[in-house]
Design an enzyme around this catalytic site. Sequence first.
Site, PDB file in Angstrom:
ATOM      1  N   HIS A  11       0.839  -1.195   0.000  1.00  0.00           N
ATOM      2  CA  HIS A  11       0.000   0.000   0.000  1.00  0.00           C
ATOM      3  C   HIS A  11       0.879   1.253   0.000  1.00  0.00           C
ATOM      4  CE1 HIS A  11      -2.822   2.780   2.399  1.00  0.00           C
ATOM      5  NE2 HIS A  11      -3.418   2.592   1.235  1.00  0.00           N
ATOM      6  N   ASP A  40      -0.882   6.334  -5.630  1.00  0.00           N
ATOM      7  CA  ASP A  40      -1.932   7.330  -5.870  1.00  0.00           C
ATOM      8  C   ASP A  40      -1.436   8.363  -6.868  1.00  0.00           C
ATOM      9  OD1 ASP A  40      -3.774   6.493  -3.520  1.00  0.00           O
ATOM     10  OD2 ASP A  40      -1.791   6.721  -2.614  1.00  0.00           O
ATOM     11  N   HIS A  53      -0.462  10.910  -2.048  1.00  0.00           N
ATOM     12  CA  HIS A  53      -1.791  10.494  -1.571  1.00  0.00           C
ATOM     13  C   HIS A  53      -2.696  11.641  -1.132  1.00  0.00           C
ATOM     14  CE1 HIS A  53      -4.725   9.286   1.509  1.00  0.00           C
ATOM     15  NE2 HIS A  53      -4.931   8.262   0.699  1.00  0.00           N
ATOM     16  N   GLU A 113      -4.076   3.963  -8.436  1.00  0.00           N
ATOM     17  CA  GLU A 113      -5.297   4.592  -7.927  1.00  0.00           C
ATOM     18  C   GLU A 113      -5.340   6.041  -8.408  1.00  0.00           C
ATOM     19  OE1 GLU A 113      -6.193   4.700  -3.667  1.00  0.00           O
ATOM     20  OE2 GLU A 113      -7.725   6.190  -4.144  1.00  0.00           O
TER      21      GLU A 113
END
Length: 242
Positions: A11, A40, A53, A113
């Site tokens: 992550h 991200d 992020h 993402e």
Amino acid sequence: MPLDLPRVIGHRGTPKRAPENSLAGFALAAEAGVTWVELDVQLSADLVPLVYHDHYLQRISDGVGHTIELNWDYLRERDIGVKFSPEFAGQKIPHWDEVLDLLVERRLGVNIEIKADDPRGAITAEIGLEHALAKWPADLAPPLVTSFSRIAIETSRDAAPAWPRGLVAHALPEDWREFCARTGCATIHISHESLTQEQVKAIKDAGYAVLSYTVNELELAEKLWGWGVDSVFSDRPELLLG
Ligand code: G3P
Ligand code: MG
């Protein structure tokens, strides 16, 4: 190439060991045997794609302000290492192209993402995927493109139709069947805080892969895998890999 997901995805890299979403962190994850990372992608005010992020700079960088209101010339100089540890001083917010180069060099799989609130999800997906498509080699597993932004998912269907895509949500939305069928999603990503065993079964029965975040304990990961969850996102991917 079929979607072949690993059981554990780093992550934002390996954020207990190195700054999240940093070049150093992605490299360390690869060295530790992590095969896929999540990251991200967002845009600066002048529409430069970068990997970061938060909407704000304060938590992890030496800057202040709102990323989408600041130009790349300012953002590129922000140190994202020093607050994590002096050892990582000098790590900068990476340009998306730099991260893509590292991922390709290390042959890391990636969950991209698209990080933007609607309606900015559209242009963020458009530009982010344009850069990724230009650099991603045909012999690497295609990236999995996901977002909380529904507009970003719709845009990714048009911008990168051959790449798998997925919906991210804290809790499974009521209209998941309709939305995921309409946009051709392959995956659904739900927080472990809300996900239930019944939901996992329903999603799997409908033909989608299920991923869950953010899972930092082995016991929790094993419970989710036991329910049929395909992959977990972890801040401690090395721990879960055993
Ligand atoms: O996609 C899993 C996870 O990354 C979603 O939440 O806030 O960490 O981007 P967040
Ligand atoms: Mg994320």
